[in-house]
Design an enzyme around this catalytic site. Structure first.
Site, short mmCIF file in Angstrom:
data_model
loop_
_atom_site.label_atom_id
_atom_site.label_comp_id
_atom_site.label_asym_id
_atom_site.label_seq_id
_atom_site.Cartn_x
_atom_site.Cartn_y
_atom_site.Cartn_z
N GLY A 52 8.01 -37.61 36.66
CA GLY A 52 9.53 -35.96 36.85
C GLY A 52 8.57 -35.44 37.12
O GLY A 52 7.24 -34.98 36.45
N GLY B 96 9.49 -29.42 33.91
CA GLY B 96 8.79 -28.82 32.82
C GLY B 96 7.82 -29.12 32.04
O GLY B 96 6.40 -28.76 32.28
N PHE C 185 20.52 -14.63 20.58
CA PHE C 185 20.83 -16.24 21.22
C PHE C 185 21.79 -16.98 20.19
O PHE C 185 21.48 -16.56 18.93
CB PHE C 185 19.89 -17.50 21.44
CG PHE C 185 19.49 -17.39 23.57
CD1 PHE C 185 20.07 -16.27 24.13
CD2 PHE C 185 19.95 -19.16 24.21
CE1 PHE C 185 20.12 -16.65 25.24
CE2 PHE C 185 20.41 -18.60 25.02
CZ PHE C 185 20.31 -17.93 25.77
N ASP D 125 16.88 -41.10 35.33
CA ASP D 125 16.07 -42.27 35.94
C ASP D 125 15.20 -43.06 34.48
O ASP D 125 15.33 -43.74 35.26
CB ASP D 125 15.55 -41.15 37.53
CG ASP D 125 16.54 -41.20 38.26
OD1 ASP D 125 18.01 -41.12 38.57
OD2 ASP D 125 16.10 -40.03 38.66
N GLN E 151 25.93 -32.31 25.24
CA GLN E 151 26.33 -31.28 24.68
C GLN E 151 27.41 -30.55 25.94
O GLN E 151 26.93 -30.73 27.05
CB GLN E 151 24.63 -30.26 24.56
CG GLN E 151 24.60 -28.76 24.33
CD GLN E 151 23.95 -27.71 23.90
OE1 GLN E 151 22.92 -27.66 24.32
NE2 GLN E 151 24.31 -27.75 22.47
N HIS F 149 27.99 -27.59 27.31
CA HIS F 149 27.73 -26.05 27.23
C HIS F 149 29.21 -25.18 27.80
O HIS F 149 30.43 -25.22 27.92
CB HIS F 149 26.94 -25.48 28.66
CG HIS F 149 26.53 -24.24 28.20
ND1 HIS F 149 27.34 -23.27 28.55
CD2 HIS F 149 25.01 -23.94 28.30
CE1 HIS F 149 26.26 -21.75 27.92
NE2 HIS F 149 24.61 -22.44 27.45
N LEU G 225 25.77 -23.21 35.58
CA LEU G 225 25.83 -22.61 33.41
C LEU G 225 26.39 -21.49 33.80
O LEU G 225 25.25 -20.57 35.07
CB LEU G 225 24.74 -22.94 33.44
CG LEU G 225 24.06 -22.57 32.16
CD1 LEU G 225 25.15 -23.05 31.23
CD2 LEU G 225 22.45 -22.73 32.34
N GLU H 22 24.63 -18.36 27.79
CA GLU H 22 24.11 -17.78 26.73
C GLU H 22 23.71 -16.62 26.62
O GLU H 22 24.61 -15.62 25.39
CB GLU H 22 23.79 -18.95 25.84
CG GLU H 22 24.14 -18.50 23.99
CD GLU H 22 23.81 -19.53 23.20
OE1 GLU H 22 24.50 -20.82 23.57
OE2 GLU H 22 22.62 -19.42 22.15
N ARG I 94 26.63 -23.76 19.94
CA ARG I 94 27.34 -24.13 21.35
C ARG I 94 28.20 -25.02 20.95
O ARG I 94 29.02 -25.07 21.85
CB ARG I 94 26.35 -24.54 22.35
CG ARG I 94 25.18 -24.20 22.80
CD ARG I 94 24.51 -24.40 23.80
NE ARG I 94 24.12 -22.92 24.25
CZ ARG I 94 22.99 -23.47 25.37
NH1 ARG I 94 22.27 -23.96 25.16
NH2 ARG I 94 22.05 -22.54 25.56
N HIS J 157 26.32 -30.07 29.64
CA HIS J 157 25.41 -29.62 29.70
C HIS J 157 24.03 -30.47 29.14
O HIS J 157 22.45 -30.39 30.00
CB HIS J 157 25.11 -28.36 28.98
CG HIS J 157 24.05 -26.80 29.29
ND1 HIS J 157 23.72 -27.03 30.71
CD2 HIS J 157 23.13 -26.69 27.96
CE1 HIS J 157 22.63 -26.27 29.96
NE2 HIS J 157 22.05 -26.04 29.52
N ARG K 33 21.64 -29.33 20.43
CA ARG K 33 20.81 -28.43 20.83
C ARG K 33 21.04 -26.55 20.80
O ARG K 33 22.13 -26.56 20.89
CB ARG K 33 19.99 -28.32 22.01
CG ARG K 33 19.25 -27.83 22.61
CD ARG K 33 18.11 -27.99 23.58
NE ARG K 33 19.74 -28.19 25.32
CZ ARG K 33 19.22 -26.62 25.78
NH1 ARG K 33 18.78 -25.68 25.30
NH2 ARG K 33 19.72 -26.87 26.72
#
Lengths: 248, 595
Positions: free
Chosen positions: B21, B24, B127, B230, B249, B251, B261, B264, B295, B362, B406
């Site tokens: 992967g 991030g 947020f 995966d 979640q 969203h 998306l 928020e 959320r 989400h 989350r």
């Protein structure tokens, strides 16, 4: 019903590429070119193309759509189909791997060549480096690039010299780091672009600007680099001239 | 890939560490390892900057004390624990919130183009679920942002710094299955080059699953087409457990129809939701936090508005996100990407008209259970046993900092904090001789089984049809509100779908850039995740966080203040204790969760 012609080439079975015609029944709403491709792929799973985010931020599905480079996922069929005809080809100028998938090795090599990372020779503080909002604003229109290659593969200079001309996408990123007040290697970056090919092969054709799906302007960034190089040259010449006087 | 694959006709490539992967979390792990001199590779099915992190918008939440010099990571921790509905592990949350500032400053030093305040510091916006002073000091502004393109900026910055450090990438390689030896250690993966079809055993002393989420189990999702779980699919097939898989979640603001998306951050900057009567309905559901409640709370309120007939549009099937009162200047400066997306996918310019939105799948709070070093484990009789060679980070993992819900901006923080932590740990472990035993040819053949079966299929079910069926089942029976009798139907339907997934027909057998093969393998991963989700959802007999059951509407701390651990072999659920032992402070005890 629209007629869709798709460039097909599978290196294992096809000696030459060919265009394959599909008749596509449009749903009663407008759709993006990517959705059209996804639907066609359900009936012919061999059609190959890249896709990921499907919202124009990952840069996977750049292709030539009725002759103009763009992202399939944010290009509505209604805006591009001419006389109910749609032609999809791979991005021009790069080797075709299969169907609409091109080999982007040279494109990425140019990106890596410009050292696309912040370089700062002073040790970092314990917090963030400060940057004023107006200095940060200088990065707007530069950092948003998604590396889709629509610009570089629409550029005749890049077609002729993909190994030596850095191309609009990578030059936009070169300028993104030159413009960043936190980067201390401006001179070195400019020096590395000062040969006759890297930046000077840009002749301002502006295809890059007209195709960029993010509305960015590589041509402007290239102009900035060129004028900085010229200023540097003039500056150098002045130094040599004054220095020469002193030495005699 | 011609003929039956076995150990002798595929090549073996050896690594010290393998990261599956290139989003991030994977790239933050690889960055740490690239600096270490170990032989590592990132296996990514897409060029790394095409990973789904790129779509994150609003920001990365962290108490860097920029918007508020008195901000405190403990307040962030309190919010996160409360947001998790008290099943987030408090030691892990403590680690994330306290290490966070270091990780964010590192990103800035790497060049991430954060937006700025006048004093030159990083811009932070409010947020959902954020508070000062442990919920007593009103709304906090804790989400560090690069306009509304923070994920893009973060992902590109990480890729750029991986290039700088000379990290090794196997781009457009697809990992098929884990190789597991007789000691149940993970010794690497079977993978193939999508471009050439070449298959290899990527042997490694440490294998990190950083494969992100699996939102594509639902018909409507904000997730990229590549988010097919995966890594989790591989680990479930290998018999390793998954934790808290009922926690998905939704969203509040996905664009109606398209699913894209809408951050928020829109509500953080002052936008709000309205129903068909033009009423700002969140004032009724969350009198204090209003549109910036958790959320899960906002998503449920929206669905209730729609169910009670106050939805908008001809089908009364969505609500509206109003932004026009913020003015063109603010929208262009703070939310330029949203303006672009809204025009493209909703045909609406938010400067003049509200955006049609609906709760959309989400984020996967569950995943492979790990400790704070990313080390995966199994659990027997309340004891966690680490799986040698197997690690997981990011959305694929369940460390667990998000628990049952989350908070916005916490996923990007999760990626960099735990990506870094896993990298540091693996480096140390391997340099002190850590590693795994060899796998034998049978072990390797079992990891090739799925690929061989698919390659040898001459008839069977269609990938696209089965995928649609799976997504509809999940959407209909495991959505925002859930009920036992419907979920039972869903579980049954998935049994049939499993049979179909086991007998897919691969039409295209060619080697080069065969996306038909990739999509078939992805569908089988989706199924594993869907089944884990379905069974976990059916068995958790309470409502907590994102898991809202009509038939068990209350939170039940007596029986369910715990993680769920799904066993893919028995297809059953165990309970696992939540950590209430942060290292530097008293734990936050469970309270009624009100916003």
């Amino acid at each position: 019903m629209i007629e869709v012609n798709i460039y097909r080439y599978n290196p294992e079975t096809d000696k030459f590429p060919y265009m394959q015609k599909f008749n596509f029944e449009m749903p009663d709403r407008d759709i993006m070119v990517l959705e059209l491709l996804n639907t066609l792929k359900e009936s012919d799973p061999t059609i190959s193309y890249r896709r990921s985010c499907r919202e124009g931020v990952c840069g996977s599905d750049g292709m030539s759509i009725n002759g103009k480079n763009g992202l399939a996922c944010i290009t509505p069929v209604s805006e591009v189909a001419k006389g109910n005809k749609l032609e999809l080809r791979p991005l021009p100028g790069l080797p075709v791997v299969r169907d609409l998938v091109v080999d982007m090795t040279e494109f990425y090599a140019q990106y890596e060549k410009i050292k696309p990372f912040l370089q700062n020779d002073t040790p970092p503080p314990n917090q963030e480096r400060l940057q004023s909002p107006s200095d940060r604003d200088k990065l707007d229109g530069l950092y948003e690039c998604i590396l889709c290659a629509c610009c570089s593969t629409s550029c005749p200079s890049f077609w002729w010299n993909p190994d030596k001309f850095v191309g609009p996408a990578a030059l936009l990123q070169a300028y993104r780091f030159i413009a960043d007040t936190r980067d201390t290697r401006t001179e070195e970056r400019l020096e590395s672009l000062s040969d006759p090919f890297s930046v000077y092969r840009c002749h301002g054709i502006m295809n890059c600007v007209s195709v960029c799906p993010k509305g960015l302007n590589p041509n402007k960034a290239i102009g900035e680099i060129k004028s900085m190089l010229l200023t540097n040259k003039r500056h150098e010449a002045e130094i040599i001239a004054s220095d020469g006087g002193g030495r005699s | 890939m011609v003929g039956h694959l076995n150990k002798d006709n595929i090549q073996t490539l050896e690594f010290d560490a393998l990261i599956v992967g290139g989003g991030g979390s994977g790239m933050r792990t690889s960055l740490e390892l690239a600096k270490s001199g170990l032989k590592t590779a990132v296996v990514s099915k897409v060029f790394p900057t095409r990973s789904h992190t790129v779509s994150a918008q609003g920001g990365i939440t962290c108490a860097i004390q920029s918007a508020d010099p008195n901000d405190d990571w403990r307040w962030h921790m309190f919010d996160t624990v409360k947001g998790s509905d008290y099943i987030g592990d408090q030691d892990a949350i403590e680690y994330m919130c306290s290490e966070g500032p270091k990780a964010v400053f590192e990103l800035e030093h790497m060049g991430l183009p954060f937006s700025r305040f006048e004093n030159g510091r990083i811009y932070q916006r409010p947020f959902g679920g954020q508070s000062k002073d442990f919920g007593n000091g009103g709304q906090a502004s804790r989400t560090c942002a690069a306009a509304d393109r923070t994920g893009h900026a973060l992902l590109h910055t990480l890729y750029q710094n991986n290039v700088k450090e000379g990290a090794n990438f196997l781009n457009e390689w697809f990992a098929v299955d884990l190789v597991k030896n007789k000691f149940s250690e993970v010794t690497g993966v079977i993978a193939f080059s999508i471009e050439s079809g070449e298959v290899a055993y990527l042997k490694s002393r440490a294998t990190v699953l950083a494969t992100g989420g699996a939102g594509r189990i639902y018909a409507s999702t904000t997730n990229a087409l590549i988010n097919t779980g995966d890594g989790l699919g591989m680990s479930l097939r290998a018999g390793f457990p998954a934790q808290d898989m009922e926690m998905w979640q939704f969203h509040p603001t996905g664009i109606h129809g398209a699913g894209s998306l809408v951050t928020e951050g829109c509500r953080g900057e002052g936008g709000y939701l309205i129903n068909a009567d033009g009423e700002r309905f969140m004032e009724r559901y969350a009198p204090n936090a209003k549109d910036l409640a958790g959320r899960d709370v906002v998503a449920r309120s929206m669905v209730l508005e729609i169910l009670e007939g106050r939805g908008c549009g001809p089908n009364k099937d969505h609500v509206l996100l109003k932004l026009d009162h913020l003015g063109e200047e603010v929208l262009n400066a703070k939310l330029p990407g949203i303006c672009e997306l809204s025009k493209t996918f909703a045909g609406v310019d938010p400067v003049y008209k509200p955006i049609p939105v609906v709760p959309t799948c989400h984020y996967m709070m569950g995943g492979t259970p790990t400790n704070i070093h990313g080390q995966a484990f199994t659990s027997e009789n309340e004891i966690d046993n680490e799986v040698p060679g197997l690690f997981s980070v990011g959305e694929a993992a369940c460390v667990s900092v998000h628990g049952a819900n989350r908070l916005g901006g916490n996923s990007l923080l999760d990626l960099v904090v735990f990506g870094r932590a896993a990298g540091l740990h693996i480096n140390e472990d391997l340099k002190s001789g850590g590693g795994v035993e060899e796998a034998n040819s049978d072990d390797i053949e079992s990891a090739l089984h799925r690929l061989n079966k698919l390659n040898e299929s001459n008839s069977g079910f269609e990938v696209a049809e089965v995928k649609r069926e799976l997504q509809e089942v999940m959407q209909n029976y495991f959505g925002v509100f859930r009920r036992g009798e419907f979920m039972e139907k869903g579980v049954q339907a998935l049994e049939e779908i499993r049979n179909k997934c086991d007998n897919l027909h691969l039409h295209d057998k060619s080697e080069s850039f065969n996306t038909n093969r990739v999509e078939a393998l992805e569908l089988q991963n989706l199924l594993e995740v869907a089944e884990a989700t379905a069974i976990s959802s059916l068995k958790r007999n309470e409502s907590r966080g994102a898991h809202a059951r009509d038939d068990f509407p209350e939170r039940d701390d007596e029986n369910w203040l715990c993680h769920s651990l799904y066993d893919p072999i028995k297809k059953d659920l165990k309970k696992r204790q939540v950590n209430f032992e942060p290292k530097t402070m008293e734990a936050f005890p469970p309270k009624v969760r009100a916003y």
